[in-house]
Design an enzyme around this catalytic site. Structure first.
Site, mmCIF file in Angstrom:
data_model
loop_
_atom_site.group_PDB
_atom_site.id
_atom_site.type_symbol
_atom_site.label_atom_id
_atom_site.label_comp_id
_atom_site.label_asym_id
_atom_site.label_seq_id
_atom_site.Cartn_x
_atom_site.Cartn_y
_atom_site.Cartn_z
ATOM 1 N N VAL A 132 0.840 -1.208 0.000
ATOM 2 C CA VAL A 132 0.000 0.000 0.000
ATOM 3 C C VAL A 132 0.873 1.255 0.000
ATOM 4 O O VAL A 132 1.725 1.431 0.874
ATOM 5 C CB VAL A 132 -0.930 0.047 1.238
ATOM 6 C CG1 VAL A 132 -1.835 1.271 1.173
ATOM 7 C CG2 VAL A 132 -1.771 -1.218 1.328
ATOM 8 N N GLY A 187 7.469 2.694 -15.456
ATOM 9 C CA GLY A 187 7.361 1.538 -14.549
ATOM 10 C C GLY A 187 6.405 1.758 -13.396
ATOM 11 O O GLY A 187 6.428 1.015 -12.416
ATOM 12 N N LYS A 205 -5.720 -1.656 -2.432
ATOM 13 C CA LYS A 205 -4.991 -1.002 -1.333
ATOM 14 C C LYS A 205 -5.961 -0.507 -0.257
ATOM 15 O O LYS A 205 -5.696 -0.617 0.943
ATOM 16 C CB LYS A 205 -4.156 0.150 -1.892
ATOM 17 C CG LYS A 205 -3.049 -0.334 -2.847
ATOM 18 C CD LYS A 205 -2.460 0.825 -3.649
ATOM 19 C CE LYS A 205 -1.373 0.363 -4.594
ATOM 20 N NZ LYS A 205 -1.010 1.396 -5.580
ATOM 21 N N GLY A 302 7.468 2.837 -7.919
ATOM 22 C CA GLY A 302 8.858 2.974 -8.343
ATOM 23 C C GLY A 302 9.751 1.987 -7.619
ATOM 24 O O GLY A 302 9.406 1.479 -6.543
HETATM 25 N N1 HSE Z 1 0.458 0.843 -10.306
HETATM 26 C C1 HSE Z 1 0.647 1.269 -8.975
HETATM 27 C C2 HSE Z 1 0.478 2.774 -8.918
HETATM 28 C C3 HSE Z 1 2.032 0.876 -8.510
HETATM 29 O O1 HSE Z 1 0.452 3.428 -9.975
HETATM 30 O O2 HSE Z 1 0.337 3.317 -7.844
HETATM 31 C C4 HSE Z 1 2.209 0.888 -7.040
HETATM 32 O O3 HSE Z 1 1.331 0.051 -6.373
#
Ligand code: HSE
Length: 440
Positions: A132, A187, A205, A302
């Site tokens: 989270v 990413g 989350k 990240g």
């Molecule tokens: N895809 C998620 C975001 C990555 O953009 O927050 C982290 O959980």
């Protein structure tokens, strides 16, 4: 003291970040944990691939089962993500009495109850800080730092990709797809980016946060989930004109006999600190009865920010290796036999304020018709914005902010307004929260 041997499942962005942080900060981490932490084995889909981390000292395998069944591995770090095979691998590691650290929010939100029960039975820990809000230690803050409070509500920007997209749309007038492609390149986005933009990642989350805040089982299937794909630049601009920002929020709140569990775009007053959390950054506001509102801010995605949380969990596990399993911090903050049976409220029973945008014929009496329908179900208007029709147009945008009303009444009003001949197309509805101390 003997080093603690760990095995990693997955050497992608977060896996490599974890290898790098563990190696760069090895001395300080050992001083904190009391024992050296050694990665003895890692599983990767392509073990021979060139990567952004040094793996010479680590035995690499293409088969994750080798790691979870490796008798030398004491702690398994699961960083492959997704439901399966992550679930099977984690359960196998637990069956082998290995502790688990995971960054996998989907796994915990959907299968956490089963996983924690298995861990409880075997006396091992499953740590999930990185699941989270990336690097923000929000699990620790709620589970331990706020343990004296009755938590009333929490609201968070918990998907960096969605926040990045909304921020770029507002600041630079960029198109949705263009910003999403950049988030994928950097990413931040999930393997399936619809998880980001449709709100599923944020709901995973939020489910975890609600469970540890209120001491309830994980109930992802009861969450109300709405993404950001229908938000237009016009909505972003109108909200701004009225003094609000649109943020994609996860909100959970005790409300009477139920708990609200909802993810949706939300207008919030621009003067709130959380309204100014931009780009890929995350923030979570938690209101406890004793402490009042508290705000946690940081990088939500990240390689190294997420690795920061993974490594903190590894240190926590190492520190408690020798403690009695019954005296550890419980997985869901409350003792397993003390979880509360409070239901999740259906969205129709949730009360919020609203932003409404409709396209109306520019004729006398139209506004009167609309406000009569709203008045009939007890909806009071807080602000109203009507724009002049564009050159040659007979249709005008009308934007309204309402006072708080139960969603069921708003659904009825929207259906009635949409059926008027003078209203064209569908009404855009975005919920609005003031996020004040007392949630009024
Ligand atoms: N895809 C998620 C975001 C990555 O953009 O927050 C982290 O959980």
């Amino acid at each position: 003291m003997e080093p603690v041997n760990i095995g990693i499942l997955g050497l992608g962005t977060v896996g490599c970040g974890t290898v790098n942080v563990l190696s760069r900060n090895a001395k300080e981490i050992t001083r904190r944990a009391g024992r050296e932490i050694r990665i003895v084995q890692a599983a990767a889909r392509s073990p021979d691939k060139k990567r952004e981390c040094a793996t010479e000292q680590i035995a690499l395998t293409g088969n994750p089962e080798e790691v979870v069944n490796n008798p030398d591995v004491e702690v398994v770090v699961e960083l492959i993500g997704g439901y399966e095979p992550a679930r099977q691998l984690v359960l196998q590691a637990i069956a082998n009495r290995k502790h688990v650290v995971t960054a996998n929010k989907a796994l915990i939100a959907v299968h956490g109850n089963e996983i924690f029960q298995a861990a409880q039975d075997k006396g091992v820990m499953v740590a999930f800080e990185a699941a989270v809000a990336g690097g923000i230690p929000i699990i620790k803050a709620i589970r331990e730092g706020l343990a004296g409070n009755h938590i009333e509500w929490l609201a968070g920007i918990i998907n960096g990709t969605g926040n990045f997209i909304l921020t770029e749309m507002r600041d630079k007038g960029r198109e949705f797809e263009d910003v999403l492609a950049e988030a994928q390149r950097l990413g931040y986005a999930e393997a399936d980016p619809t998880f980001d933009v449709e709100g599923i990642d944020a709901a995973h989350k939020l489910t975890i946060l609600a469970a540890i805040a209120f001491g309830i089982p994980l109930q992802f299937d009861k969450a109300y989930v709405e993404g950001i794909t229908h938000i237009t630049r016009a909505d972003v601009m109108y909200a701004e004109e009225l003094g609000y920002r649109i943020k994609h929020l996860g909100i959970s709140r005790r409300n009477g006999n139920g708990v609200e569990l909802r993810v949706h775009p939300t207008l919030i007053p621009e003067r709130r600190l959380i309204a100014n959390v931009d780009g890929v950054m995350n923030a979570v506001l938690v209101k406890g009865d004793a402490v009042g509102p508290t705000l946690y801010y940081g990088a939500g995605a990240g390689a190294e920010p997420t690795a920061s949380a993974v490594v903190a969990d590894i240190v926590d596990v190492v520190r408690t290796l020798t403690t009695d399993p019954n005296n550890r911090v419980p997985h869901l903050a409350f003792q397993p036999d003390a979880l509360a049976d409070i239901g999740i409220l259906p969205m129709e029973q949730v009360t919020t304020s609203y932003y409404l945008r409709m396209q109306a014929q520019d004729r006398p009496g139209v506004l009167a018709d609309v406000t009569r329908i709203l008045g009939d179900v007890g909806i009071s208007i807080e602000a109203l914005l009507q724009k002049e029709p564009a050159e040659g147009e007979t249709v005008v945008p009308i934007i309204m902010l309402t006072h708080r009303v139960v969603e069921k009444n708003m659904n009825a009003a929207i259906a009635a307004i949409e059926s008027l001949d003078v209203i064209e197309g569908r009404i855009t509805r975005i919920r609005l929260e003031h996020l004040n101390r007392d949630w009024d």
